[in-house]
Design a protein around this motif. Structure first.
Motif, short mmCIF file in Angstrom:
data_model
loop_
_atom_site.label_atom_id
_atom_site.label_comp_id
_atom_site.label_asym_id
_atom_site.label_seq_id
_atom_site.Cartn_x
_atom_site.Cartn_y
_atom_site.Cartn_z
N THR A 457 0.96 -1.27 0.11
CA THR A 457 -0.20 -0.11 0.02
C THR A 457 0.94 1.13 0.05
N TRP A 458 0.60 2.08 -0.95
CA TRP A 458 1.38 3.44 -0.90
C TRP A 458 0.45 4.62 -0.93
N GLN A 459 0.85 5.67 -0.48
CA GLN A 459 -0.08 6.86 -0.60
C GLN A 459 0.42 7.98 -1.23
N ASP A 460 -0.10 8.90 -1.60
CA ASP A 460 0.16 10.23 -2.39
C ASP A 460 -0.74 11.21 -1.70
N SER A 461 -0.10 12.10 -1.01
CA SER A 461 -0.84 13.15 -0.14
C SER A 461 -1.28 14.30 -1.01
N GLY A 462 -0.82 14.31 -2.31
CA GLY A 462 -1.05 15.22 -3.22
C GLY A 462 -0.85 16.92 -2.65
N ASN A 463 -2.06 17.67 -2.78
CA ASN A 463 -1.88 19.01 -2.34
C ASN A 463 -2.38 19.23 -1.15
N SER A 464 -2.67 18.15 0.01
CA SER A 464 -3.23 18.18 1.10
C SER A 464 -2.62 19.22 2.14
N TYR A 465 -3.32 19.99 3.08
CA TYR A 465 -2.61 20.81 3.84
C TYR A 465 -3.36 20.87 5.22
N ASP A 466 -2.66 21.43 6.19
CA ASP A 466 -3.11 21.54 7.51
C ASP A 466 -3.98 22.88 7.79
N VAL A 467 -5.27 22.97 8.01
CA VAL A 467 -6.08 24.17 7.94
C VAL A 467 -5.55 24.87 9.25
N ASN A 468 -5.28 24.58 10.44
CA ASN A 468 -4.67 25.13 11.51
C ASN A 468 -3.61 25.81 11.10
N LEU A 469 -2.47 25.21 10.60
CA LEU A 469 -1.44 25.91 10.25
C LEU A 469 -1.43 26.86 9.11
N LEU A 470 -2.45 26.91 8.08
CA LEU A 470 -2.56 27.77 7.09
C LEU A 470 -3.08 29.00 7.71
N SER A 471 -4.15 28.95 8.92
CA SER A 471 -4.61 29.95 9.64
C SER A 471 -3.48 30.70 10.36
#
Length: 973
Positions: A457-471
């Motif tokens: 199994t392998w994953q690719d997080s794409g363009n995911s982001y942390d909402v709290n860090l964004l703020s």
């Protein structure tokens, strides 16, 4: 922690060794492959009998069946299945409303197609052998479990299959998003549930790096679900480290048995608004789900199946703006400076300031006294979640399976899966999954004795982001915290005539601090980025793409998991006794580019573990007593080896009363996230519990637990509320000096937070089953679990000044985020935790009506005083009720479900808070359309209550009005 090269070499070596060992087993069994199909009807009305049981039994009636082979008829009375067995055999056809019929098959017959008429029998038969409600094998099982069948999925009274899972007893579901839910049983629920294992056709479907179950992204579409089995309670001996609280096993339909094309289309509307001028003019958020399945047996040896699903819509919004900071929970920033909203981000950091001036009061002599200002937190102006995320959701799932029968006994399967999603996930923070992808390849070798499964199994997080860090980054990039707090305090206390800010005005002082002006000309400052402006959008996009661990919000997680497992059933040596052996090996290769784990540069992070077990099952005392016992050995490269035993028994009295008892020593190694994480959450830093992680932060004698700090602040503030002219009055300095011993007790000691250990549970369970009649079944159980080294999070504050050097100076820094660091540490509880609970399940069927009632109680014996966050996160009482009829009139059916949960408290590294009691109805009404070979279903979920959450700070779950069109020709053959 090892290099990729060495560990992957071990994986290949073990894989080759296991295949070599088991390839030497006896493939050439005397069993032969049989294919039986046909139709079961009533000999009076000639109508098809649905859910009739077709069971393969020994020819001799005094020999109990250990075959475990059977099937139920479809809606049109047909059955069609393959199996391997020695001849002769006895085939038994039965139903609660008909007399059973049996036949002997002594010679192999190609293309056997049977027409079986059954005679009505109102009273039914003694169901100690089999029944649609429960089988003999299930009655004699030593474990508690519940099952969902294909028919249950077809009768689903809501939009998502996980709503159906949530109606099983002891099950908790944590809703991250309208497309993502995680499952748990028996307490300590979490959004990223590490104690409950979810398997799809024997394969773990959780994300390797982020370590959370991604709903049904790697699971099965509804059309391909053969069954879902839920086993609450520890299952570590058989399934390994992750099954501390239970297992959910989702099984797909066999392409040899279930062939043809099936299609399904769902459409739903949430947030439905009927307030328009006409009933037919309504507004709401639409959600669509489309599924397809095609399976074909090309020959008797080769078959394939393909499945696909696509869904899109608008997510549930997390829009709880209650204040969890200073002041009343309904107050906002205009009323108080210390507002901290639940789904408002960036307002978590604070500085204690003298800002709460009280009105002068008149003493007994008529003099007006101005009391000194109180201290309280001042927080920055945050952003609501709706300003930071796109609530659109989209999910794509594709899967293909090739299956080949090597001979009459062995089958080889090769599978591939792909999942893509845009969604929201609530873990240590709110995470927007944007273009998140997962891939999975697997092989499987099956026979009546041997099973080998290997997958990657392998994953690719794409363009995911942390909402709290964004703020946080949006706020600090406009004005640094140090500049903002200085500007606010100066404007509030003194006023700023040149800027039109009067002294003592909270609203105007905040406006000035949020503006482009600052009181130090050399400081860089600009106005707060306002949502909806082009500047806000541009800056947000930059931060989302940035992978800077301190100032960016982007997430990279391209981690992989390699896993192989095998089970082999030894030839029978002792009569009525079976011995099985098995083992597994798994290898994690983490890749976050430093955004989640400290894997920057050449610091590759990997982790591996392996295990072996042996299980013995026996039937004694005229086969009234069934016993199973097993023992498992496991080793993780970063922890000591573990040995976990298990024992269970089931005793039958008069073929009516089935008593069971089990003991399980379960364990769980810390997951890769709990071991290695070093993640900026915006308002805190989350740190894995391995010694090499913790040594970087020098916490011993330099940090204080948050529990002690909260107690200290409460005690100090209680003194400041006393009339200052009273002899008992203290000023702030005096109050802090008085209560310094509270902080001293909370200092991390030299022998604390030095590392993390596996958590262990010893669980005991007692159960009772009774099939009163073919129509009425009861199942009861009670359990108690003793947890040791429970893994949770210790929250600490580390001031710039060590509290062991100058405790008073440190006391002045702990309430100032500019002078202290907030740290969340994965660690073990020192206190033992004891959980107990009970559950019941009552099923009744009569005249085609099916009713089911279940309930469960679960709670801690006592709340531990340990500073660790326990996060039990489970309602003390849960109750579910189902009632329906598959054909109340010709081609018409319905089903109603009611779910009730009592109030409970949710604790996590994201947020702590109460979950209110709720109860609601789901309802569906379906019509079969034989000419179109389709079924039309309409329904409503969450009828009767307003929106609710089952995660504090998570989405507000509303109602969905939905319709489903299912095309399934096999149901109408």
């Amino acid at each position: 922690m090892t290099t990729k090269k060495n560990r992957f070499g071990y994986f290949k070596y073990i894989l080759v060794t296991l295949l070599f060992v088991f390839s030497s087993t006896d493939i050439y069994s005397q069993n032969i492959s049989l294919h039986i199909s046909g139709r079961v009807i009533s000999n009076e009305t000639q109508k098809a009998i649905e859910d009739a049981s077709v069971q393969i039994l020994p020819v001799m009636e005094d020999v109990e069946s250990d075959y475990g082979i059977g099937i139920s008829t479809e809606k049109n009375g047909t059955f069609d299945f393959h199996f391997n067995q020695e001849l002769p055999i006895r085939i038994r056809f039965s139903h609660v409303s008909f007399q059973p019929f049996e036949m002997i098959l002594s010679e192999k017959a190609e293309g056997l197609d049977l027409l079986i008429p059954l005679t009505p029998n109102i009273l039914g038969e003694d169901m100690t052998v089999t029944a649609p409600l429960v089988t003999k094998v299930e009655l004699e099982d030593t474990k508690t479990f519940d099952r969902i069948s294909t028919v249950d999925v077809q009768q689903l009274a809501s939009f998502d299959i996980y709503d159906l899972v949530s109606t099983l007893r002891e099950v908790d579901v944590a809703t991250q998003s309208i497309t993502m839910q995680s499952v748990n049983t028996r307490g300590f629920n979490a959004s990223a549930n590490k104690r409950f294992l979810q398997l799809t056709d024997g394969i773990d479907n959780s994300a390797p790096g982020l370590s959370f179950p991604i709903g049904n992204l790697m699971g099965l579409p509804d059309l391909d679900v053969a069954s879902v089995d839920v086993f609450p309670g520890p299952s570590s001996t058989e399934y390994g480290s992750s099954a501390l609280n239970g297992v959910m096993i989702m099984t797909g339909r066999d392409p040899f048995e279930d062939q043809g094309l099936s299609l399904e289309f769902k459409a739903g509307v949430s947030e439905l608004d009927l307030s328009g001028e006409s009933f037919f003019v309504a507004d709401g958020n639409t959600t669509y789900d489309m599924q397809g399945r095609y399976a074909k047996a090309i020959t008797e040896k080769f078959a394939f199946k393909m499945t696909g699903a696509y869904s899109t819509g608008t997510d549930w919004a997390a829009d709880n703006y209650d204040n969890i900071g200073f002041g009343e929970d309904y107050l906002l920033h205009p009323e108080i400076p210390g507002y901290n909203g639940v789904n408002v981000y960036g307002d978590e950091s604070y500085v204690y300031q003298q800002v709460y001036n009280q009105e002068p009061y008149e003493d007994r002599n008529g003099n007006f006294i101005s009391p000194p200002p109180n201290y309280g937190p001042v927080t920055r102006t945050g952003y609501r979640e709706e300003d930071l995320v796109d609530y659109s959701v989209e999910t794509t799932r594709l899967a293909a399976s090739l299956q080949y029968k090597l001979n009459e006994n062995y089958k080889l399967s090769l599978d591939g899966k792909y999942g893509y999603t845009n969604s929201l996930y609530t873990g240590d923070s709110r995470i927007r999954l944007e273009g998140f992808k997962m891939y999975q390849t697997s092989f499987r070798l099956d026979s009546d004795r041997l099973e080998v499964i290997g997958y990657n199994t392998w994953q690719d997080s794409g363009n995911s982001y942390d909402v709290n860090l964004l703020s946080e980054s949006l706020i600090s990039s406009a004005k640094l915290n140090s500049d903002w707090y200085r500007d606010f305090l100066t404007a509030y206390e003194r006023g700023l005539f040149l800027y039109g800010v009067p002294a003592g005005n909270l609203v105007e002082a905040r406006k000035f601090a949020d503006s482009e002006y600052t009181l130090l000309p050399d400081s860089e400052a600009r106005a707060r980025f306002e949502p909806g402006t082009s500047e806000f959008q541009e800056r947000s996009s930059e931060i989302k793409r940035s992978l800077d661990p301190e100032n960016g919000a982007g997430i990279i997680d391209n981690s992989q998991l390699y896993h192989i497992q095998t089970t082999y059933k030894l030839p029978e040596i002792v009569s009525n006794s079976t011995t099985s052996v098995g083992g597994n090996y798994r290898f994690y290769d983490l890749d976050s580019k430093g955004t989640i784990f400290p894997d920057t540069g050449s610091n590759d992070i990997t982790n591996s573990e392996y295990g072996f077990y042996i299980r013995q099952e026996s039937s004694l005392i005229d086969e009234k007593l069934n016993i199973n016992a097993s023992v498992r050995y496991d080793k993780n490269e970063n922890f000591k080896a573990r040995i976990s035993p298990q024992f269970g028994l089931n005793y039958t009295i008069n073929d009516k009363h089935y008593f069971r008892f089990s003991y399980q020593n379960g364990f769980r190694y810390p997951g890769v996230r709990e071991q290695f994480v070093d993640n900026n959450l915006g308002n805190a830093r989350l740190i894995g519990g391995l010694p090499q992680n913790l040594s970087l932060y020098d916490l011993q004698q330099n940090a204080i637990t948050e529990d002690a700090i909260d107690e200290f602040n409460e005690a100090v503030n209680s003194e400041l509320g006393v009339n200052p002219r009273s002899p008992e009055a203290y000023n702030r300095t005096q109050a802090e000096l008085k209560y310094l011993p509270i902080l001293e007790d909370g200092i991390i000691k030299k022998d604390e937070l030095l590392g993390i250990n596996p958590e262990v549970v010893n669980a005991f369970e007692f159960g009772y089953k009774r099939l009163f009649t073919p129509q009425l079944f009861l199942d009861l159980n009670y359990y108690v679990s003793f947890y040791k080294n429970f893994i949770g999070v210790t929250r600490v504050i580390k001031p710039k000044t060590s509290p062991t050097e100058d405790l008073y100076v440190a006391a002045g820094q702990i309430n100032n985020s500019l002078e202290s660091d907030r740290l969340f540490i994965y660690s073990n509880a020192q206190d033992k935790m004891v959980v107990h609970g009970a559950s019941f399940s009552l099923d009744y069927i009569s005249g085609g009506f099916l009713a089911s009632l279940n309930g469960s109680y679960s709670n801690l014996f006592e709340n531990p005083s340990d500073p660790i966050t326990p996060g039990f996160n489970t309602p003390p009482f849960k109750m579910n009720f189902e009632w329906g009829h598959r054909e109340i009139a010709e081609n018409i059916g319905f089903k109603m479900t009611y779910r009730f949960r009592t109030k409970y408290y949710w604790e996590s590294t994201f947020l702590d808070g109460p979950i209110d009691m709720y109860g609601h109805f789901d309802f569906q009404f379906n019509v079969r359309i034989p000419k179109a070979k389709s079924t039309l279903k309409v329904g409503l979920t969450n009828m009767g209550i307003s929106e609710y959450s089952n995660i504090y700070g998570g989405p507000e779950i509303g109602s969905i009005v939905f319709t489903t069109l299912n095309f399934n020709p096999k149901m109408f053959q």
